[in-house]
Scaffold this motif. Structure first.
Motif, PDB file in Angstrom:
ATOM      1  N   THR A  40      41.341  46.408  28.849  1.00  0.00           N
ATOM      2  CA  THR A  40      40.176  46.157  29.827  1.00  0.00           C
ATOM      3  C   THR A  40      39.954  44.753  30.223  1.00  0.00           C
ATOM      4  OG1 THR A  40      38.330  46.031  28.165  1.00  0.00           O
ATOM      5  CG2 THR A  40      39.077  48.429  28.693  1.00  0.00           C
ATOM      6  N   SER A  41      39.642  44.583  31.507  1.00  0.00           N
ATOM      7  CA  SER A  41      39.510  43.403  32.070  1.00  0.00           C
ATOM      8  C   SER A  41      38.178  42.842  31.397  1.00  0.00           C
ATOM      9  CB  SER A  41      39.175  43.524  33.605  1.00  0.00           C
ATOM     10  OG  SER A  41      38.239  44.585  33.896  1.00  0.00           O
ATOM     11  N   VAL A  59      35.210  52.002  31.881  1.00  0.00           N
ATOM     12  CA  VAL A  59      36.420  52.440  31.263  1.00  0.00           C
ATOM     13  C   VAL A  59      36.080  52.271  29.625  1.00  0.00           C
ATOM     14  CG1 VAL A  59      38.719  52.287  30.798  1.00  0.00           C
ATOM     15  CG2 VAL A  59      37.950  52.229  33.208  1.00  0.00           C
ATOM     16  N   ALA A  60      35.830  51.044  29.285  1.00  0.00           N
ATOM     17  CA  ALA A  60      35.616  50.790  27.794  1.00  0.00           C
ATOM     18  C   ALA A  60      34.571  51.687  27.106  1.00  0.00           C
ATOM     19  CB  ALA A  60      35.470  49.275  27.717  1.00  0.00           C
ATOM     20  N   ALA A  65      41.025  47.803  23.266  1.00  0.00           N
ATOM     21  CA  ALA A  65      40.129  47.776  24.355  1.00  0.00           C
ATOM     22  C   ALA A  65      39.899  46.451  24.871  1.00  0.00           C
ATOM     23  CB  ALA A  65      38.999  48.691  24.687  1.00  0.00           C
ATOM     24  N   SER A  96      36.099  44.665  26.860  1.00  0.00           N
ATOM     25  CA  SER A  96      35.257  45.914  26.125  1.00  0.00           C
ATOM     26  C   SER A  96      34.158  45.339  25.091  1.00  0.00           C
ATOM     27  CB  SER A  96      36.303  46.622  25.141  1.00  0.00           C
ATOM     28  OG  SER A  96      35.793  47.382  24.432  1.00  0.00           O
ATOM     29  N   GLY A 147      36.206  47.490  34.218  1.00  0.00           N
ATOM     30  CA  GLY A 147      36.429  47.657  32.862  1.00  0.00           C
ATOM     31  C   GLY A 147      35.363  47.996  31.973  1.00  0.00           C
ATOM     32  N   GLU A 148      34.270  47.493  32.254  1.00  0.00           N
ATOM     33  CA  GLU A 148      33.095  48.215  31.067  1.00  0.00           C
ATOM     34  C   GLU A 148      32.740  49.684  31.082  1.00  0.00           C
ATOM     35  OE1 GLU A 148      30.765  46.747  28.562  1.00  0.00           O
ATOM     36  OE2 GLU A 148      32.719  45.959  28.547  1.00  0.00           O
TER      37      GLU A 148
END
Length: 251
Positions: A174-175, A138-139, A170, A178, A135-136
């Motif tokens: 995002t998991s 992607v963010a 985000a 973000s 997730g990080e």
């Protein structure tokens, strides 16, 4: 005033802006946790405060320092500027990164103080799971893609609304919610509250953010091939109006 002479002031603005950003993130998290036990409502309050605060900070401080408030934004602007001849210099980077980091820690301590929490208490929230690190990535990739894309497309004036809106979105898609900011990540380790992150999770988050920044650079290069100035502090300033020598504000 020359860019070199203005560097201490710009670095101070980056420190103050990053401190304010972390105070908003941590403080709104503490406030939300005290008002409701519903985790969804806590995240909603936290994300809304961050969106509003970040937009204001970028609009306010952008004309002075560029309002990077984020080491990966500064590093990405440097990478692009090295090829175009614009962007932060190595001296700018050397001043901005420590300023952002110190500011972030100070912002967390300030938020703790405002809510009668211990000034420094390291977080116990483990965030090292693989899906959170993804997730990080992607963010951070999305953030760097957006920031560089706005600049290359000549839309830098939209940054306050666009960047704040992206971070707000985000938080939810995002998991990791973000973080997307190494300085903010370090700062949030200093508070054992809703927005905290355990010190043992910081290094993996930083690695994910750096990987995301590299991917964001690649996305910007693919989508916006036309060279354009990077997010240098001097690029976001409006042209100075001519001033008479008598003016106390004349440089």
């Amino acid at each position: 005033m020359s860019a070199e002479a203005a560097l201490p002031r710009r670095a101070a603005v980056e420190a103050l802006g990053t401190a304010a950003l972390v105070a908003i993130v941590v403080g709104s998290g503490i406030q939300a946790a005290g008002l409701t036990d519903d985790v969804g409502l806590r995240l909603l309050a936290n994300s809304l405060a961050t969106v509003l605060g970040l937009g204001v900070l970028i609009a306010l401080l952008g004309p002075v320092s560029g309002a990077h408030l984020n080491p990966v934004v500064t590093l990405a602007a440097r990478c692009v500027g090295r090829r175009t001849g614009d962007g932060p210099t190595l001296r700018d980077v050397a001043a901005y990164l420590p300023a952002q980091t110190v500011g972030a820690i100070g912002g967390a301590v300030l938020a703790n103080a405002m809510f009668a929490e211990p000034l420094v208490r390291f977080s116990g929230q483990d965030r090292s799971a693989g899906h959170l690190l993804l997730g990080e990535v992607v963010a951070t990739a999305g953030l760097v893609w957006l920031v560089l894309g706005l600049t290359r497309a000549g839309r830098a004036h939209l940054a306050p609304a666009a960047v704040a809106s992206y971070i707000g979105a985000a938080y939810w898609f995002t998991s990791s919610t973000s973080f997307a900011n190494p300085a903010v990540t370090l700062g949030r380790a200093f508070t054992d509250t809703f927005a905290g992150i355990a010190p043992t999770s910081v290094a993996p988050f930083l690695a994910a953010q750096l990987l995301g920044a590299a991917l964001g650079l690649g996305l910007a290069a693919v989508c916006f091939r036309r060279p354009a100035p990077a997010l240098a502090p001097r690029d976001v300033r409006r042209p100075a109006r001519p001033r008479s020598p008598e003016s106390p504000l004349a440089s």
